[in-house]
Design a protein around this motif. Structure first.
Motif, PDB file in Angstrom:
ATOM      1  N   GLY A  82       0.767  -1.025  -0.056  1.00  0.00           N
ATOM      2  CA  GLY A  82      -0.089   0.092  -0.126  1.00  0.00           C
ATOM      3  C   GLY A  82       0.757   1.157   0.012  1.00  0.00           C
ATOM      4  N   LYS A  83       1.901   1.100   0.871  1.00  0.00           N
ATOM      5  CA  LYS A  83       2.878   2.447   0.834  1.00  0.00           C
ATOM      6  C   LYS A  83       4.065   2.094  -0.007  1.00  0.00           C
ATOM      7  CE  LYS A  83       1.836   3.350   5.483  1.00  0.00           C
ATOM      8  NZ  LYS A  83       2.196   3.419   7.146  1.00  0.00           N
ATOM      9  N   GLY A  84       4.329   1.215  -0.704  1.00  0.00           N
ATOM     10  CA  GLY A  84       5.522   0.873  -1.401  1.00  0.00           C
ATOM     11  C   GLY A  84       6.764   1.085  -0.564  1.00  0.00           C
ATOM     12  N   GLU A  85       6.724   0.502   0.482  1.00  0.00           N
ATOM     13  CA  GLU A  85       8.025   0.401   1.671  1.00  0.00           C
ATOM     14  C   GLU A  85       8.371  -0.842   1.965  1.00  0.00           C
ATOM     15  OE1 GLU A  85       6.414   4.336   3.752  1.00  0.00           O
ATOM     16  OE2 GLU A  85       6.381   2.746   4.874  1.00  0.00           O
ATOM     17  N   LEU A  86       9.690  -1.077   1.652  1.00  0.00           N
ATOM     18  CA  LEU A  86      10.545  -2.138   2.113  1.00  0.00           C
ATOM     19  C   LEU A  86      11.122  -1.969   3.337  1.00  0.00           C
ATOM     20  CD1 LEU A  86      12.690  -4.285  -0.442  1.00  0.00           C
ATOM     21  CD2 LEU A  86      12.947  -4.284   2.138  1.00  0.00           C
ATOM     22  N   GLY A  87      10.641  -2.759   4.229  1.00  0.00           N
ATOM     23  CA  GLY A  87      11.422  -2.715   5.747  1.00  0.00           C
ATOM     24  C   GLY A  87      12.197  -3.701   5.989  1.00  0.00           C
ATOM     25  N   ILE A  88      13.326  -3.608   6.545  1.00  0.00           N
ATOM     26  CA  ILE A  88      14.232  -4.580   7.141  1.00  0.00           C
ATOM     27  C   ILE A  88      14.294  -4.461   8.588  1.00  0.00           C
ATOM     28  CG2 ILE A  88      16.457  -5.724   6.912  1.00  0.00           C
ATOM     29  CD1 ILE A  88      16.531  -4.230   4.259  1.00  0.00           C
ATOM     30  N   ASN A  89      14.364  -5.885   9.287  1.00  0.00           N
ATOM     31  CA  ASN A  89      14.081  -5.808  10.683  1.00  0.00           C
ATOM     32  C   ASN A  89      15.499  -5.454  11.422  1.00  0.00           C
ATOM     33  OD1 ASN A  89      13.559  -6.240  13.510  1.00  0.00           O
ATOM     34  ND2 ASN A  89      12.702  -8.104  13.305  1.00  0.00           N
ATOM     35  N   THR A  90      15.449  -4.268  12.004  1.00  0.00           N
ATOM     36  CA  THR A  90      16.978  -3.948  12.641  1.00  0.00           C
ATOM     37  C   THR A  90      17.522  -5.128  13.549  1.00  0.00           C
ATOM     38  OG1 THR A  90      16.144  -1.595  12.639  1.00  0.00           O
ATOM     39  CG2 THR A  90      18.186  -2.031  14.044  1.00  0.00           C
ATOM     40  N   ARG A  91      16.656  -5.875  13.944  1.00  0.00           N
ATOM     41  CA  ARG A  91      17.025  -6.992  14.715  1.00  0.00           C
ATOM     42  C   ARG A  91      17.989  -7.807  14.114  1.00  0.00           C
ATOM     43  NH1 ARG A  91      14.327 -10.253  19.138  1.00  0.00           N
ATOM     44  NH2 ARG A  91      15.202 -12.168  19.075  1.00  0.00           N
ATOM     45  N   TYR A  92      17.581  -8.106  12.700  1.00  0.00           N
ATOM     46  CA  TYR A  92      18.658  -8.733  11.975  1.00  0.00           C
ATOM     47  C   TYR A  92      19.602  -7.978  11.051  1.00  0.00           C
ATOM     48  CZ  TYR A  92      15.188 -12.209  13.325  1.00  0.00           C
ATOM     49  OH  TYR A  92      14.505 -12.974  13.997  1.00  0.00           O
ATOM     50  N   GLY A  93      19.915  -6.561  11.560  1.00  0.00           N
ATOM     51  CA  GLY A  93      20.718  -5.874  10.776  1.00  0.00           C
ATOM     52  C   GLY A  93      21.945  -5.870  10.712  1.00  0.00           C
ATOM     53  N   ASP A  94      22.679  -7.187  10.613  1.00  0.00           N
ATOM     54  CA  ASP A  94      24.373  -7.307  10.332  1.00  0.00           C
ATOM     55  C   ASP A  94      24.398  -8.650   9.551  1.00  0.00           C
ATOM     56  OD1 ASP A  94      24.962  -9.206  12.197  1.00  0.00           O
ATOM     57  OD2 ASP A  94      24.569  -7.950  13.539  1.00  0.00           O
ATOM     58  N   ILE A  95      25.207  -8.730   8.867  1.00  0.00           N
ATOM     59  CA  ILE A  95      25.859  -9.955   7.994  1.00  0.00           C
ATOM     60  C   ILE A  95      25.565 -11.020   8.906  1.00  0.00           C
ATOM     61  CG2 ILE A  95      27.459 -11.171   6.955  1.00  0.00           C
ATOM     62  CD1 ILE A  95      28.262  -8.091   5.681  1.00  0.00           C
ATOM     63  N   LYS A  96      26.087 -11.303  10.185  1.00  0.00           N
ATOM     64  CA  LYS A  96      26.266 -12.550  10.886  1.00  0.00           C
ATOM     65  C   LYS A  96      24.792 -13.306  11.327  1.00  0.00           C
ATOM     66  CE  LYS A  96      31.126 -12.479  12.307  1.00  0.00           C
ATOM     67  NZ  LYS A  96      31.890 -12.358  13.534  1.00  0.00           N
ATOM     68  N   LYS A  97      23.987 -11.996  11.818  1.00  0.00           N
ATOM     69  CA  LYS A  97      22.765 -12.219  12.266  1.00  0.00           C
ATOM     70  C   LYS A  97      21.745 -12.606  11.108  1.00  0.00           C
ATOM     71  CE  LYS A  97      22.723  -9.254  16.525  1.00  0.00           C
ATOM     72  NZ  LYS A  97      22.009  -7.952  17.096  1.00  0.00           N
ATOM     73  N   MET A  98      21.743 -11.836  10.209  1.00  0.00           N
ATOM     74  CA  MET A  98      21.059 -12.041   8.938  1.00  0.00           C
ATOM     75  C   MET A  98      21.022 -13.837   8.652  1.00  0.00           C
ATOM     76  SD  MET A  98      18.497 -10.823   7.014  1.00  0.00           S
ATOM     77  CE  MET A  98      18.634  -9.112   7.023  1.00  0.00           C
ATOM     78  N   ALA A  99      22.505 -14.097   8.345  1.00  0.00           N
ATOM     79  CA  ALA A  99      23.205 -15.234   8.021  1.00  0.00           C
ATOM     80  C   ALA A  99      22.424 -16.423   8.808  1.00  0.00           C
ATOM     81  CB  ALA A  99      24.424 -15.431   7.510  1.00  0.00           C
ATOM     82  N   ALA A 100      22.825 -16.152   9.938  1.00  0.00           N
ATOM     83  CA  ALA A 100      22.420 -17.482  10.935  1.00  0.00           C
ATOM     84  C   ALA A 100      20.818 -17.626  11.051  1.00  0.00           C
ATOM     85  CB  ALA A 100      22.551 -16.847  12.485  1.00  0.00           C
ATOM     86  N   SER A 101      19.814 -16.452  10.808  1.00  0.00           N
ATOM     87  CA  SER A 101      18.320 -16.770  10.755  1.00  0.00           C
ATOM     88  C   SER A 101      18.051 -17.289   9.525  1.00  0.00           C
ATOM     89  CB  SER A 101      17.908 -15.316  11.137  1.00  0.00           C
ATOM     90  OG  SER A 101      16.428 -15.657  11.002  1.00  0.00           O
ATOM     91  N   TYR A 102      18.616 -16.776   8.431  1.00  0.00           N
ATOM     92  CA  TYR A 102      18.238 -17.286   6.912  1.00  0.00           C
ATOM     93  C   TYR A 102      18.560 -18.732   6.828  1.00  0.00           C
ATOM     94  CZ  TYR A 102      16.880 -17.386   2.060  1.00  0.00           C
ATOM     95  OH  TYR A 102      16.244 -17.561   1.031  1.00  0.00           O
ATOM     96  N   ASP A 103      19.984 -19.215   6.934  1.00  0.00           N
ATOM     97  CA  ASP A 103      20.405 -20.184   7.086  1.00  0.00           C
ATOM     98  C   ASP A 103      19.777 -21.385   7.776  1.00  0.00           C
ATOM     99  OD1 ASP A 103      22.220 -19.354   4.964  1.00  0.00           O
ATOM    100  OD2 ASP A 103      23.876 -19.235   6.322  1.00  0.00           O
ATOM    101  N   LYS A 104      19.411 -21.068   8.818  1.00  0.00           N
ATOM    102  CA  LYS A 104      18.673 -22.080   9.562  1.00  0.00           C
ATOM    103  C   LYS A 104      17.168 -22.460   9.014  1.00  0.00           C
ATOM    104  CE  LYS A 104      16.436 -22.547  14.553  1.00  0.00           C
ATOM    105  NZ  LYS A 104      16.454 -21.888  15.690  1.00  0.00           N
ATOM    106  N   CYS A 105      16.633 -21.551   8.337  1.00  0.00           N
ATOM    107  CA  CYS A 105      15.566 -21.688   7.703  1.00  0.00           C
ATOM    108  C   CYS A 105      15.685 -22.469   6.381  1.00  0.00           C
ATOM    109  CB  CYS A 105      14.792 -20.156   7.393  1.00  0.00           C
ATOM    110  SG  CYS A 105      14.098 -19.477   8.829  1.00  0.00           S
ATOM    111  N   VAL A 106      16.622 -22.355   5.785  1.00  0.00           N
ATOM    112  CA  VAL A 106      17.044 -23.359   4.534  1.00  0.00           C
ATOM    113  C   VAL A 106      17.291 -24.617   4.845  1.00  0.00           C
ATOM    114  CG1 VAL A 106      19.027 -23.526   3.021  1.00  0.00           C
ATOM    115  CG2 VAL A 106      18.098 -21.122   3.321  1.00  0.00           C
ATOM    116  N   LYS A 107      18.061 -24.830   6.069  1.00  0.00           N
ATOM    117  CA  LYS A 107      18.162 -26.198   6.644  1.00  0.00           C
ATOM    118  C   LYS A 107      16.672 -27.011   6.672  1.00  0.00           C
ATOM    119  CE  LYS A 107      22.811 -25.483   8.661  1.00  0.00           C
ATOM    120  NZ  LYS A 107      23.531 -25.526   9.651  1.00  0.00           N
ATOM    121  N   LYS A 108      15.830 -26.109   7.184  1.00  0.00           N
ATOM    122  CA  LYS A 108      14.465 -26.820   7.631  1.00  0.00           C
ATOM    123  C   LYS A 108      13.641 -26.962   6.201  1.00  0.00           C
ATOM    124  CE  LYS A 108      14.299 -25.216  12.386  1.00  0.00           C
ATOM    125  NZ  LYS A 108      13.437 -24.321  13.229  1.00  0.00           N
TER     126      LYS A 108
END
Length: 221
Positions: A82-108
Motif C-alpha cells: 500500500g505504501k511501497g515500502e520495504l522494511g528490514i528488521n533492525t534485529r537482523y541488521g548485520d551480516i552474521k545475524k541475518m545469515a544465522a537466521s536465514y540459513d537455519k530456515c534453509v536447513k529446514k
C-alpha cells in the motif's frame, strides 16, 4: 511466517499477518556506521541488479529502511504494497545475524538456498518479488494484490504445462511445495520465494521458480 501445505490443489490468497512497525533509519543513514557498510552495500547491489532485470521495479518503491517490528521477532523483512515500502528488521541488521537466521530456515526447507549470495541479498530479493507483484498490479490496473498474485502463479502453471508436455500440472500448491516450505503459504509468498531462488541460484534454481519468474517477466513487459 507461513506454514507448509499439501502437495496438490491450489494456493491460498493473502500475504500473511499485518506487520506493526516503526521506521528506525533509512538505508543510507544505517550505512554511516562502518559495521553496517557491507550489509547495506549487499542490499543496494541486489536492488540495482534486479532493477536492471525487471521492468518497472523502481516505479513502485517509495522507501527502503531499517524497521523496528513490534509484533514479530522472527520477521526478517516486509513489503508494504500500500505504501511501497520495504522494511528490514533492525534485529537482523548485520551480516552474521541475518545469515544465522536465514540459513537455519534453509536447513529446514523453509526457504530456498542462497547459492553464492549473502542472506541479506536473498531476503531483499524475496521482498522485491512482492514489489514486482505490485508492478504487475499497477500494469493491470488492479486493486487486488492477491488476485494479481494468483494470476502470476497460474501463468507459471501454464508455462510448466507447456514445458513438461503434461495436460495439467497438479495444482499451484505443488509448484510452491517444490520451491520451499514458505512458498506454500500463499500465491504472493510463492512468487517472492521463486524470485529469491532465481536471483540466488540462477540456472540451478528450481524449475518451478524459473516458471514463476518467467510469468513475472511476461506480465512486466
Amino acid at each position: 511466517m507461513g506454514g507448509r501445505g499439501a502437495s496438490s490443489g491450489d494456493l491460498n490468497d493473502g500475504i500473511g499477518r499485518e506487520i506493526v512497525s516503526t521506521k528506525d533509519k533509512d538505508i543510507w543513514s544505517y550505512r554511516h556506521n562502518p559495521n553496517n557498510e557491507q550489509f547495506v552495500d549487499n542490499i543496494n547491489t541486489t536492488i540495482k541488479e534486479m532493477q536492471e532485470n525487471y521492468n518497472g521495479l523502481m516505479s513502485v518503491i517509495n522507501d527502503i529502511y531499517m524497521a523496528n517490528i513490534k509484533n514479530g521477532d522472527t520477521v526478517i523483512a516486509f513489503w508494504d504494497s500500500g505504501k511501497g515500502e520495504l522494511g528490514i528488521n533492525t534485529r537482523y541488521g548485520d551480516i552474521k545475524k541475518m545469515a544465522a537466521s536465514y540459513d537455519k530456515c534453509v536447513k529446514k526447507g523453509y526457504h530456498p538456498g542462497r547459492g553464492n549470495k549473502t542472506a541479506e541479498q536473498a531476503v531483499v530479493a524475496h521482498e522485491l518479488g512482492h514489489s514486482l507483484t505490485s508492478v504487475v498490479q499497477q500494469k493491470l490496473g488492479s486493486k487486488d494484490f492477491d488476485d494479481v498474485s494468483k494470476k502470476i502463479v497460474k501463468e507459471a502453471q501454464n508455462i510448466l504445462n507447456k514445458g513438461l508436455k503434461r495436460k495439467k500440472y497438479p495444482g499451484t500448491m505443488k509448484i510452491a511445495k517444490n520451491i520451499s516450505g514458505y512458498a506454500t503459504s500463499s500465491n504472493a509468498e510463492c512468487i517472492a520465494e521463486a524470485t529469491a531462488d532465481v536471483y540466488c541460484n540462477g540456472s540451478k534454481a528450481k524449475t518451478e521458480s524459473k516458471a514463476v519468474v518467467q510469468a513475472l517477466h511476461n506480465f512486466c513487459k
